[in-house]
Enzyme design. Structure first.
Site, PDB file in Angstrom:
ATOM      1  N   HIS A  43      36.054 -22.566 -54.885  1.00 34.16           N
ATOM      2  CA  HIS A  43      35.725 -23.667 -53.976  1.00 34.16           C
ATOM      3  C   HIS A  43      34.960 -23.090 -52.784  1.00 34.16           C
ATOM      4  CE1 HIS A  43      37.153 -27.680 -52.016  1.00 34.16           C
ATOM      5  NE2 HIS A  43      36.049 -27.244 -51.431  1.00 34.16           N
ATOM      6  N   HIS A  50      35.913 -17.725 -47.621  1.00 41.04           N
ATOM      7  CA  HIS A  50      36.571 -17.105 -48.784  1.00 41.04           C
ATOM      8  C   HIS A  50      35.520 -16.868 -49.866  1.00 41.04           C
ATOM      9  CE1 HIS A  50      36.821 -21.412 -49.512  1.00 41.04           C
ATOM     10  NE2 HIS A  50      37.813 -21.555 -48.655  1.00 41.04           N
ATOM     11  N   GLU A  70      34.406 -26.229 -57.357  1.00 42.00           N
ATOM     12  CA  GLU A  70      34.816 -27.355 -56.523  1.00 42.00           C
ATOM     13  C   GLU A  70      34.025 -27.336 -55.222  1.00 42.00           C
ATOM     14  OE1 GLU A  70      39.585 -27.511 -57.663  1.00 42.00           O
ATOM     15  OE2 GLU A  70      38.946 -26.851 -55.682  1.00 42.00           O
ATOM     16  N   THR A 101      41.644 -26.938 -45.790  1.00 48.36           N
ATOM     17  CA  THR A 101      41.887 -27.130 -47.218  1.00 48.36           C
ATOM     18  C   THR A 101      41.740 -28.602 -47.531  1.00 48.36           C
ATOM     19  OG1 THR A 101      43.419 -26.655 -49.045  1.00 48.36           O
ATOM     20  CG2 THR A 101      44.384 -27.467 -46.987  1.00 48.36           C
ATOM     21  N   HIS A 191      46.716 -28.913 -56.346  1.00 48.31           N
ATOM     22  CA  HIS A 191      47.077 -28.756 -54.942  1.00 48.31           C
ATOM     23  C   HIS A 191      48.600 -28.680 -54.805  1.00 48.31           C
ATOM     24  CE1 HIS A 191      45.404 -28.568 -50.829  1.00 48.31           C
ATOM     25  NE2 HIS A 191      46.660 -28.832 -50.508  1.00 48.31           N
ATOM     26  N   GLY A 214      45.874 -22.102 -57.258  1.00 43.96           N
ATOM     27  CA  GLY A 214      45.441 -20.904 -56.570  1.00 43.96           C
ATOM     28  C   GLY A 214      46.489 -20.328 -55.646  1.00 43.96           C
ATOM     29  N   HIS A 215      46.758 -21.016 -54.551  1.00 41.91           N
ATOM     30  CA  HIS A 215      47.605 -20.457 -53.487  1.00 41.91           C
ATOM     31  C   HIS A 215      48.974 -20.021 -54.007  1.00 41.91           C
ATOM     32  CE1 HIS A 215      48.908 -19.906 -49.305  1.00 41.91           C
ATOM     33  NE2 HIS A 215      50.064 -20.400 -49.706  1.00 41.91           N
TER      34      HIS A 215
END
Length: 238
Positions: A43, A50, A70, A101, A191, A214-215
């Site tokens: 993203h 990032h 994204e 985010t 998410h 991801g996170h």
């Protein structure tokens, strides 16, 4: 079984914090695929805090599974980046400039005309389009008339409520997915999905094609190791 796409933004954040190329984003993407990931998600944002735009070009050369980019399609540079790299999928997210985010889906009623214009731009290049939506039946119904191939259900609300009342947390998502199926839309989700809430989500969202994580996955990898963590997430989807 829904497919697992690993979002590697957090790896890029770690790399950028020290400069140089450690950890090596390209090698990590290769390893994620080798460990079982069925897709790689990035993203990029305008400030490149990032994922950098060059990362997208570098990753396009080596990703052998599904490459998902994204981002905010209202940024001209993002559109150019996607068209130049032709990923298997682009996920359109209504981020504001400088947003930390993603925190909401498209208002597919209000933005109907815009989405009808921008979605074919990608489809004409052979790119599957998914648009970020909240689990609201009206928004899913309006998404179906934009021409999009898929929707991505924004799952933060589910994750926040899951530990208190998982049945209530999933209800809107189940209903939204049922409508999406009837309308012929593919269904992605992402998410704050994690090892605690992912299996229940996958079991109760009919037609789920793909999750992008991801996170939580990268955080878990600090404890369990990347290969083991990817396998743990894949088991939740089975």
């Amino acid at each position: 079984m829904a497919r697992l796409s690993v979002n590697i933004n957090k790896i890029a954040t770690l790399r950028n914090s020290r400069g140089g190329n450690n950890p090596n984003l390209v090698q990590l993407a290769k390893d994620c695929e080798r460990f079982g990931a069925q897709g790689i998600t990035v993203h990029p944002r305008p400030d490149e805090r990032h994922i950098r735009y060059q990362d997208v070009y570098d990753l396009k050369k080596i990703v052998t599974t599904e490459f998902n980019i994204e981002g905010n399609c209202q940024e001209e540079k993002f559109v150019e980046l996607v068209l130049a790299n032709e990923p298997e999928q682009v996920t359109l997210v209504p981020d504001a400039l400088g947003q930390i985010t993603s925190n909401h889906g498209w208002d597919t009623v209000k933005n109907q005309d815009y989405l009808k214009e921008i979605i074919p731009v990608f489809q004409k290049a052979g790119i599957r389009v998914s648009i970020f939506v909240d689990p609201i039946v009206e928004m899913v119904e309006a998404a179906s008339t934009t021409g999009t191939d898929r929707i991505e259900l924004y799952t933060e609300a589910y994750a926040q409520q899951y530990l208190q009342n998982k049945e209530a947390a999933i209800a809107l998502y189940t209903a939204a997915a049922q409508v999406a199926q009837k309308l012929g839309l593919g269904i992605n989700a992402g998410h704050d999905l994690d090892l605690d809430n992912l299996q229940y989500f996958a079991e109760n969202v009919p037609g789920l094609d793909e999750v992008s994580i991801g996170h939580a996955l990268i955080t878990d990898a600090l404890y369990y190791g990347l290969e083991n963590t990817i396998q743990m997430y894949l088991r939740q989807l089975r």
